[in-house]
Design an enzyme around this catalytic site. Structure first.
Site, PDB file in Angstrom:
ATOM      1  N   ARG A   1      37.412  46.827  37.598  1.00 15.45           N
ATOM      2  CA  ARG A   1      37.379  45.638  37.054  1.00 15.45           C
ATOM      3  C   ARG A   1      39.982  45.428  37.049  1.00 15.45           C
ATOM      4  O   ARG A   1      39.788  43.747  36.141  1.00 15.45           O
ATOM      5  CB  ARG A   1      37.021  45.311  35.459  1.00 15.45           C
ATOM      6  CG  ARG A   1      35.404  44.845  35.776  1.00 15.45           C
ATOM      7  CD  ARG A   1      34.405  44.401  34.953  1.00 15.45           C
ATOM      8  NE  ARG A   1      33.049  43.992  35.688  1.00 15.45           N
ATOM      9  CZ  ARG A   1      32.776  45.184  36.253  1.00 15.45           C
ATOM     10  NH1 ARG A   1      32.481  46.195  35.900  1.00 15.45           N
ATOM     11  NH2 ARG A   1      31.781  44.220  36.557  1.00 15.45           N
TER      12      ARG A   1
ATOM     13  N   HIS B   1      24.052  51.468  35.168  1.00 13.64           N
ATOM     14  CA  HIS B   1      24.192  50.603  36.421  1.00 13.64           C
ATOM     15  C   HIS B   1      24.176  51.245  37.856  1.00 13.64           C
ATOM     16  O   HIS B   1      24.684  50.862  39.112  1.00 13.64           O
ATOM     17  CB  HIS B   1      25.785  49.969  35.855  1.00 13.64           C
ATOM     18  CG  HIS B   1      26.590  49.344  34.931  1.00 13.64           C
ATOM     19  ND1 HIS B   1      27.433  48.974  35.044  1.00 13.64           N
ATOM     20  CD2 HIS B   1      26.260  48.792  34.586  1.00 13.64           C
ATOM     21  CE1 HIS B   1      27.782  48.551  33.866  1.00 13.64           C
ATOM     22  NE2 HIS B   1      26.254  48.422  34.108  1.00 13.64           N
TER      23      HIS B   1
ATOM     24  N   SER C   1      34.921  53.140  27.607  1.00  7.75           N
ATOM     25  CA  SER C   1      34.670  51.711  28.207  1.00  7.75           C
ATOM     26  C   SER C   1      35.590  50.740  27.567  1.00  7.75           C
ATOM     27  O   SER C   1      35.751  50.446  26.230  1.00  7.75           O
ATOM     28  CB  SER C   1      33.136  51.077  28.018  1.00  7.75           C
ATOM     29  OG  SER C   1      32.605  50.495  27.587  1.00  7.75           O
TER      30      SER C   1
END
Ligand SMILES: [Zn+2]
Length: 252
Positions: free
Chosen positions: A35, A119, A192
């Site tokens: 991202r 995920h 994170s």
């Protein structure tokens, strides 16, 4: 700014310690962040990796997914000192569960055993019809042999075990993560950005249940003001320092 001693002390005092890791944990291993700017989603089209496309165009989906996989695991990929530190903490009884957003399998390679993959994982594929599982490399051989999408003996089409766009997160993993967040005395979020659910919500749940929240991440997160301890340091330096403080202290 929090130092490793403070975090080591918090962990030493806790009955249950839960860690949550994200992309930042693996960047030191050479795994690109999806991202961030210049990340994989600048180069690959997210729309190619939806559950809908896997169903509608499995051959083309698999060709693209393997290409993404190659890009992701570009060259030699191995656990870095941050993975090793978390594995050491688990091994010595200081870490009770490890929740990860990462699909690279590096926590397992480092020796962590209690890993919840929020995920999914990029190392295997499962037949949705019968539940049979194969390694991604075995799936690749079938695709490379010109067979199109890898087919199961039962007639189903294998799906990579990574969570696709438009796909629900694995229910058991999600439930386990929520339960762990609720019972943790120390909740350590490392590497994170805490922006993508459920990772974005788990620290909240831990805080509501009285946990001490520790955030180790280079960039500021939305928990900056609510966390008990914040270290904007490289995880591959900070986490080994915490493990060293904690484990050295025990030998005194
Ligand atoms: Zn099957």
């Amino acid at each position: 700014m929090t130092d490793p001693d403070t975090v080591a002390a918090a962990i030493a005092d806790a009955d249950e310690v839960v860690a949550l890791t994200g992309a930042g944990l693996s960047t030191a291993s050479g795994i690109p962040d999806f991202r961030s700017e210049g990340g994989l989603w600048d180069e690959f089209d997210e729309q190619a990796f939806t559950l809908r496309r896997y169903r509608a165009q499995p051959d083309r989906f698999w060709a693209d997914w393997l290409s993404l996989h190659d890009h992701f695991f570009d060259g030699e990929v191995a656990p870095n000192p941050a993975h090793d530190a978390l594995a050491r903490l688990e091994e010595t009884g200081h870490l009770d569960a490890l929740l990860t957003q990462n699909v690279d399998g590096l926590h397992g390679e480092a020796g962590s055993e209690t890993v919840v993959h929020l995920h999914g994982t990029g190392t295997s594929a499962t037949c949705p019809d019968c539940g049979a599982s194969i390694a991604v490399e075995a799936a690749r051989e079938r695709v490379d042999a010109g067979a199109g999408a890898p087919a199961c003996d039962c007639g189903g089409v294998y799906k990579p075990d990574t969570v696709l766009f438009g796909e629900q997160l694995p229910r058991t993993a999600l439930q386990a993560a929520r339960r762990r967040a609720e019972t943790a005395d120390v909740f350590l979020a490392a590497g994170s950005s805490l922006t993508v659910d459920p990772a974005a919500l788990l620290p909240d749940s831990a805080l509501r249940n009285g946990a001490t929240l520790v955030v180790v991440n280079l960039d500021r997160t939305k928990y900056a003001d609510r966390a008990d301890h914040v270290a904007r340091e490289p995880v591959e330096e900070f986490l080994p320092a915490v493990a060293d403080r904690l484990l050295d202290g025990e030998h005194d």
